[in-house]
Design an enzyme around this catalytic site. Structure first.
Site, PDB file in Angstrom:
ATOM      1  N   ARG A 116       0.823  -1.210   0.000  1.00 17.38           N
ATOM      2  CA  ARG A 116       0.000   0.000   0.000  1.00 17.38           C
ATOM      3  C   ARG A 116       0.856   1.259   0.000  1.00 17.38           C
ATOM      4  NH1 ARG A 116      -3.129   1.929  -2.647  1.00 17.38           N
ATOM      5  NH2 ARG A 116      -4.053  -0.149  -2.613  1.00 17.38           N
ATOM      6  N   LYS A 151       1.044  25.129  -5.014  1.00 19.85           N
ATOM      7  CA  LYS A 151      -0.155  24.482  -4.476  1.00 19.85           C
ATOM      8  C   LYS A 151       0.084  22.977  -4.410  1.00 19.85           C
ATOM      9  CE  LYS A 151      -3.142  28.172  -6.164  1.00 19.85           C
ATOM     10  NZ  LYS A 151      -4.216  28.566  -7.099  1.00 19.85           N
ATOM     11  N   LYS A 183       2.848  39.641  -5.219  1.00 17.31           N
ATOM     12  CA  LYS A 183       1.414  39.454  -5.408  1.00 17.31           C
ATOM     13  C   LYS A 183       0.645  40.637  -4.828  1.00 17.31           C
ATOM     14  CE  LYS A 183      -0.130  35.197  -4.995  1.00 17.31           C
ATOM     15  NZ  LYS A 183      -0.320  34.765  -6.403  1.00 17.31           N
ATOM     16  N   GLU A 219       2.482  40.097 -10.082  1.00 13.23           N
ATOM     17  CA  GLU A 219       1.124  39.735 -10.470  1.00 13.23           C
ATOM     18  C   GLU A 219       0.305  40.996 -10.731  1.00 13.23           C
ATOM     19  OE1 GLU A 219      -1.591  36.704  -8.246  1.00 13.23           O
ATOM     20  OE2 GLU A 219      -2.013  38.691  -7.402  1.00 13.23           O
ATOM     21  N   ASP A 240      -3.280  37.657 -13.958  1.00  8.04           N
ATOM     22  CA  ASP A 240      -4.154  36.877 -13.085  1.00  8.04           C
ATOM     23  C   ASP A 240      -5.611  36.965 -13.535  1.00  8.04           C
ATOM     24  OD1 ASP A 240      -4.778  35.281 -10.829  1.00  8.04           O
ATOM     25  OD2 ASP A 240      -5.399  37.074  -9.731  1.00  8.04           O
TER      26      ASP A 240
END
Length: 307
Positions: A116, A151, A183, A219, A240
């Site tokens: 597994r 992410k 950002k 961004e 964006d």
């Protein structure tokens, strides 16, 4: 600093190197510990003897791309070095239903205990590589490069980005430490205490902070913000959540004001929409779904022999 049209923060190499091995080693120890604790496998202890031997093949059940194959050997090296693993394919190879990835032979109990854990690693990483390959295929013939994002599952970033590379994608920055991406929240926090709250000024301050040693990416989400940013000639601008129509205007604006700046599309891009995004002419498309939404590829342990 000048970047080519294919510029990237970091490229993970395929096959495995020491960086991936070290990351996998940490996760393998955690995986085996959560399965076995101090007790071990109660089922094997009840039914399997120390002399039972077996040979299995790890077999693909569906089409996809292989990633993480060396992890099988690393798992059994940690669990029981007497299990012998023979790898028949390399990471990045295409899988068809029935493709034999690896043959493992040795003590049956060890193979069952590791089954597994092996499949958890391989099915996830093959899923990431396979989804990446679909995105790469979707932009074939355009100037766009497919990039991943941050992410990723905590602790899994090195391996997931490795799987992206195996699928033909390109790695964005590995973390906050190896690349600059200004950002909206950075700009909002910085603007509250500056007398010249323009994006160009933020880029210039950042460039001085890193002493020109890192590419600067910023961004933007409007053409006005893009025009502001281009005054400082950043290496990369992330567009964006812009529509393809607005991206075409962004490219025209870039071509006039800062031709060397690369444009990167991001935000909600899917397999259904990515071709229209790539056809705008952007050089980069970053897709968080490569790592956060990949479906595991179906692989199995096929029994070969018991003596």
């Amino acid at each position: 600093m000048t970047l080519s049209r294919k510029a990237r923060f970091l490229t993970v190499t395929v096959p495995f190197n020491d960086i991936q091995k070290n990351a996998a080693g940490i996760l393998i120890k955690l995986a085996l510990e959560e399965d076995l604790q101090q007790t071990g496998d109660l089922t094997c202890q009840a039914l399997i003897t120390q002399t039972d031997q077996a040979e299995i093949q790890i077999v693909a059940r569906q089409h996809g791309i292989l990633a993480g194959s060396p992890i099988t050997s690393l798992i059994f090296s940690e669990l029981d070095p007497s299990v012998d693993c023979t790898h028949h394919l390399s990471d990045g190879d295409t899988l068809e239903p029935g493709s034999i990835v690896t043959t493992c032979a040795g003590p049956l109990a060890s193979i069952l205990i590791g089954e597994r854990t092996v499949l958890n690693f391989l099915t996830h990483l093959c899923g990431v590589a396979s989804l990446t390959a679909r995105y790469v295929k979707a932009v074939a013939g355009t100037s766009a490069t497919i990039l991943d994002t941050r992410k990723t599952l905590p602790g899994w970033r090195v391996l997931e980005k490795y799987a992206v590379a195996a699928g033909g994608g390109t790695n964005h920055r590995m973390g906050l430490y190896d690349g600059v991406l200004i950002k909206d929240n950075h700009l909002a926090g910085w603007a509250s205490r500056t007398s010249q709250p323009t994006i160009a000024a933020a880029i210039q301050q950042t460039r001085e902070s890193v002493d020109g040693q890192k590419p600067i990416e910023v961004e933007v989400d409007t053409l006005d913000q893009l025009a502001d940013a281009l005054q400082a000639k950043p290496e990369i601008v992330l567009l964006d959540n812009m529509s393809p129509e607005i991206m075409i205007q962004a490219i025209e604006l870039r071509n006039v004001n800062s031709p060397a700046t690369l444009l990167e599309a991001s935000g909600g891009i899917t397999l259904e929409s990515i071709q229209s995004v790539a056809e705008t002419g952007v050089e980069r498309i970053s897709v968080g779904a490569l790592t956060h939404s990949a479906i595991s590829l179906d692989l199995g342990f096929d029994w070969k022999r018991r003596t």
